[in-house]
Design an enzyme around this catalytic site. Sequence first.
Site, PDB file in Angstrom:
ATOM      1  N   THR A   1     -13.862   7.493   8.879  1.00 28.40           N
ATOM      2  CA  THR A   1     -14.533   6.700   7.910  1.00 28.40           C
ATOM      3  C   THR A   1     -14.688   5.244   8.258  1.00 28.40           C
ATOM      4  OG1 THR A   1     -12.709   6.344   6.747  1.00 28.40           O
ATOM      5  CG2 THR A   1     -14.078   8.116   5.937  1.00 28.40           C
TER       6      THR A   1
ATOM      7  N   TYR B   1       0.928  -1.232  -0.043  1.00 24.43           N
ATOM      8  CA  TYR B   1       0.139  -0.046   0.136  1.00 24.43           C
ATOM      9  C   TYR B   1       0.894   1.292   0.094  1.00 24.43           C
ATOM     10  CZ  TYR B   1      -3.555   3.481   1.247  1.00 24.43           C
ATOM     11  OH  TYR B   1      -4.314   4.579   1.406  1.00 24.43           O
TER      12      TYR B   1
ATOM     13  N   LYS C   1       1.196   3.776  -3.092  1.00 22.85           N
ATOM     14  CA  LYS C   1       0.912   5.365  -2.831  1.00 22.85           C
ATOM     15  C   LYS C   1       2.058   6.265  -3.212  1.00 22.85           C
ATOM     16  CE  LYS C   1      -3.494   4.706  -2.259  1.00 22.85           C
ATOM     17  NZ  LYS C   1      -4.661   5.345  -3.007  1.00 22.85           N
TER      18      LYS C   1
END
Length: 187
Positions: free
Chosen positions: A118, A83, A87
């Site tokens: 979230t 990840y 990114k």
Amino acid sequence: MGAAEFIVRVNALGTVNVTRAALAAASEDFALVNVASIAAHMLPSVLIPTRAFPLAETDPDRFVRKLVGRTRVARSQAAGMAYSLSKAYVKWYSARSAEEFGAGGARVVSVSPGSFDTTMGRLEQKSGSAALLKAAALKRFGRPEEVAELLAFLASEKAGYITGTDILIDGGTYAGVQRYGSKIPRD
């Protein structure tokens, strides 16, 4: 959340596909806003295989192998490393694409959100993101509308001179981590 290869393909190669399609449709005053992550900033630069990044356009399978191979330094956290690497690629590719977009009067930027309130952000809280808030200037998760406002601004004509850069929106988390290093306050 998933296998390292899947994460790299979605985040990095997905960004290539979206950026290429956007460039083909771009006209003057067009803006593409890619989404990177604070995770790209947190990764030591020595671990980022930037020399392999151009392969994403010329040899995508080799590119994926290179990034996934780099995750071996953190075997138990290969997905998290994938990840971060993917990114970091989004940041790099957005900056690299600025000249092409600019030739037609268009812009491309990336945004690197930190921890947000979230469902996904709360999942990350369990894996340690809440601990980073102890080093942050603002001791809270960001609100979704805060990042939405930034995205809308960057896509608008009001941001007409912003291109080829990454905007970090993290409540001062990265700055705090830089300040405290490995001695992040515990309470």
